[in-house]
Design a protein around this motif. Structure first.
Motif, PDB file in Angstrom:
ATOM      1  N   LYS A  10       0.851  -1.196   0.000  1.00  0.00           N
ATOM      2  CA  LYS A  10       0.000   0.000   0.000  1.00  0.00           C
ATOM      3  C   LYS A  10       0.890   1.251   0.000  1.00  0.00           C
ATOM      4  O   LYS A  10       2.010   1.219   0.510  1.00  0.00           O
ATOM      5  N   ASN A  11       0.361   2.362  -0.546  1.00  0.00           N
ATOM      6  CA  ASN A  11       1.112   3.618  -0.672  1.00  0.00           C
ATOM      7  C   ASN A  11       1.750   4.032   0.666  1.00  0.00           C
ATOM      8  O   ASN A  11       1.047   4.208   1.661  1.00  0.00           O
ATOM      9  N   HIS A  12       3.062   4.202   0.664  1.00  0.00           N
ATOM     10  CA  HIS A  12       3.810   4.628   1.859  1.00  0.00           C
ATOM     11  C   HIS A  12       3.481   3.785   3.082  1.00  0.00           C
ATOM     12  O   HIS A  12       3.373   4.305   4.198  1.00  0.00           O
ATOM     13  N   LYS A  67       3.234 -20.539  -1.259  1.00  0.00           N
ATOM     14  CA  LYS A  67       3.760 -21.611  -0.396  1.00  0.00           C
ATOM     15  C   LYS A  67       3.257 -21.579   1.045  1.00  0.00           C
ATOM     16  O   LYS A  67       3.588 -22.471   1.820  1.00  0.00           O
ATOM     17  N   SER A  68       2.477 -20.547   1.426  1.00  0.00           N
ATOM     18  CA  SER A  68       2.150 -20.396   2.853  1.00  0.00           C
ATOM     19  C   SER A  68       0.742 -20.874   3.178  1.00  0.00           C
ATOM     20  O   SER A  68      -0.191 -20.669   2.412  1.00  0.00           O
ATOM     21  N   ASP A  69       0.597 -21.467   4.384  1.00  0.00           N
ATOM     22  CA  ASP A  69      -0.722 -21.878   4.877  1.00  0.00           C
ATOM     23  C   ASP A  69      -1.435 -20.694   5.528  1.00  0.00           C
ATOM     24  O   ASP A  69      -2.649 -20.636   5.563  1.00  0.00           O
ATOM     25  N   MET A  70      -0.644 -19.777   6.080  1.00  0.00           N
ATOM     26  CA  MET A  70      -1.232 -18.581   6.700  1.00  0.00           C
ATOM     27  C   MET A  70      -0.397 -17.371   6.287  1.00  0.00           C
ATOM     28  O   MET A  70       0.830 -17.411   6.348  1.00  0.00           O
ATOM     29  N   ILE A  71      -1.100 -16.314   5.857  1.00  0.00           N
ATOM     30  CA  ILE A  71      -0.424 -15.066   5.463  1.00  0.00           C
ATOM     31  C   ILE A  71      -0.656 -14.046   6.579  1.00  0.00           C
ATOM     32  O   ILE A  71      -1.807 -13.770   6.951  1.00  0.00           O
ATOM     33  N   VAL A  72       0.436 -13.483   7.102  1.00  0.00           N
ATOM     34  CA  VAL A  72       0.326 -12.442   8.127  1.00  0.00           C
ATOM     35  C   VAL A  72       0.762 -11.121   7.501  1.00  0.00           C
ATOM     36  O   VAL A  72       1.878 -10.995   6.994  1.00  0.00           O
ATOM     37  N   LYS A  73      -0.173 -10.135   7.529  1.00  0.00           N
ATOM     38  CA  LYS A  73       0.085  -8.843   6.895  1.00  0.00           C
ATOM     39  C   LYS A  73      -0.279  -7.721   7.857  1.00  0.00           C
ATOM     40  O   LYS A  73      -0.623  -7.967   8.999  1.00  0.00           O
ATOM     41  N   VAL A  74      -0.236  -6.507   7.325  1.00  0.00           N
ATOM     42  CA  VAL A  74      -0.693  -5.349   8.091  1.00  0.00           C
ATOM     43  C   VAL A  74      -1.978  -4.811   7.440  1.00  0.00           C
ATOM     44  O   VAL A  74      -3.055  -4.863   8.012  1.00  0.00           O
ATOM     45  N   LYS A  75      -1.857  -4.295   6.222  1.00  0.00           N
ATOM     46  CA  LYS A  75      -3.001  -3.663   5.567  1.00  0.00           C
ATOM     47  C   LYS A  75      -3.812  -4.671   4.770  1.00  0.00           C
ATOM     48  O   LYS A  75      -3.357  -5.755   4.422  1.00  0.00           O
ATOM     49  N   GLU A  76      -5.034  -4.246   4.445  1.00  0.00           N
ATOM     50  CA  GLU A  76      -5.933  -5.078   3.649  1.00  0.00           C
ATOM     51  C   GLU A  76      -5.248  -5.466   2.337  1.00  0.00           C
ATOM     52  O   GLU A  76      -4.491  -4.677   1.781  1.00  0.00           O
TER      53      GLU A  76
END
Ligand SMILES: NC(=O)C1=CN([C@@H]2O[C@H](COP(=O)(O)OP(=O)(O)OC[C@H]3O[C@@H](n4cnc5c(N)ncnc54)[C@H](O)[C@@H]3O)[C@@H](O)[C@H]2O)C=CC1
Ligand SMILES: CC(=O)C(=O)O
Ligand SMILES: [Mg+2]
Length: 371
Positions: A10-12, A67-76
């Motif tokens: 996401k932007n910045h 390759k991942s079973d769970m994705i951990v992120k911050v933004k939508e």
């Protein structure tokens, strides 16, 4: 389980879903962690720091998603990300679906199991994964408002603290929850004249106790909103109805009663905003003007201070993230607070407020997981 952490796009947005410290916790619990190269650059954590914590480094986001079973992120997830999600995969991040029909249909079509940080609850009735970013955004709201208030930035040219012999600026905070409390603390600390408006009388009592007369409190009515907005230099929008689109408390018509060069900081913009004239902006171009009133509507404010924010966010997300990694869907079935966080599973919407806002049928999380 293999836990994946792509770089935010996401932007910045400089935060990262997993700090090296969190990676070490997942690895200690027996999980594999795959981190996209450069994912931690914004907080000063290089690939070597992630490898030292036990992660493997992926060359691309595509590799992490595949390759991942769970994705951990911050933004939508952004459009290029949501097309990479799939059934059987868990997505653990902020979503803010109610004002975002495109993302919602993208997640529904993907079949992914999506947990929204902002609707996970705790035993005290709070939103523990939203709270740390609300603390950051509330504090930043006053910095942003004070900066926009400077004449060269389009504002009235008022110093919030005033000086001896000249009255301070006036700050109105609409919504006295976590954002509102933190905004009020910063504004009062600068010496501004601060009023918090909320519709919860018990909350107004708490705020009155916390500030011991230093900040005024008012019950939320149209009359109170008008009076406080018409006399304010900075107005912070900080209301929330969890999961739902924010109520529009300040109409376009009300702008004409406000001071020219006053500043609206709509922190609630991630839920659609509580000013009728708000639309989401980015850190690259954070403000715009309507009827002489400056609007600041950045939907990822904490991304501006990623070192503070990423660590505060990881402190809060780690506990539930480990439950998900250790126990998969069973963690959601057994834990009411994670169930409240589940927004989408196998193409069905499992959050009442999101379903109502966007016209979907709501399905009870346990029913859809068992199906
Ligand atoms: N733009 C950004 O970068 C960020 C945005 N946020 C957003 O800020 C908003 C506020 O979050 P929190 O403070 O954590 O929520 P919270 O739940 O702690 O507080 C919300 C407050 O709004 C009050 N409220 C609800 N309806 C109202 C009305 N009609 N009039 C007056 N008060 C009303 C509630 O009583 C409550 O005290 C949320 O939309 C959240 O997602 C949070 C962090 C970052
Ligand atoms: C809560 C939120 O939207 C953020 O931290 O960016
Ligand atoms: Mg958003």
């Amino acid at each position: 389980m293999r836990v994946g952490c792509p770089k935010e796009i996401k932007n910045h947005e400089y935060r990262v879903g997993l700090t090296p410290g969190s990676v070490r916790e997942y690895v200690t619990h027996g999980h594999d962690v795959l981190v996209e190269t450069g994912a931690g650059a914004g907080i000063g954590a290089d690939d070597a720091a992630y490898m030292a914590a036990g992660a493997k480094i992926a060359k691309t986001a595509e590799e992490v998603f595949a390759k991942s079973d769970m994705i951990v992120k911050v933004k939508e997830p952004q459009p290029s990300e949501w097309v990479q999600l799939r059934e059987g995969q868990i997505l653990y991040t902020y979503l803010h679906l109610a004002p975002d029909p495109a993302q919602t249909s993208g997640l529904v079509e993907s079949g992914v199991t999506a947990i929204a940080y902002e609707t996970v609850t705790d035993d005290r009735g709070g939103l523990p994964l939203l709270a740390p970013m609300s603390e950051v955004a509330g504090r930043l709201a006053i910095q942003a408002g004070a900066t926009a208030l400077q004449k060269a930035n389009g504002g009235r040219g008022v110093l919030l603290g005033g000086v001896p012999g000249v009255l301070p600026g006036k700050v109105t905070v609409i919504g006295g929850g976590v954002v509102g409390l933190n905004a009020a603390k910063m504004a009062a600390g600068l010496g501004a004249d601060v009023t918090i408006i909320d519709r919860s009388i018990p909350r107004l009592r708490q705020l009155d106790d916390i500030f011991n007369g230093r900040v005024h409190t008012r019950y939320s009515t149209v009359e109170a909103l008008e009076e406080e907005c018409f006399s304010a230099d900075v107005i912070v929008g900080a209301v929330l109805i969890p999961g739902a689109a924010a109520p529009k408390l300040v109409s376009r018509e009300m702008l004409s009663g406000m001071k020219k060069g006053a500043v609206l900081v709509d922190v609630a913009i991630d839920q659609g905003g509580c000013f009728e004239t708000s639309h989401a902006t980015t850190h690259a171009e954070p403000t715009y003007e309507v009827d002489g009133v400056i609007h600041y509507c950045v939907a990822n404010m904490p991304g501006a201070v990623p070192v503070t924010s990423a660590h505060a966010l990881n402190n809060a997300t780690l506990h539930y993230g480990l439950q998900l990694a250790n126990r998969g869907l069973k963690a959601i079935v057994d834990d009411q607070h994670l169930r409240n966080g589940l927004n989408v599973h196998k193409g069905r919407i499992t959050n009442q407020a999101v379903a109502e806002a966007l016209g979907y049928e709501m399905v009870e999380p346990r029913a859809v997981i068992a199906a």
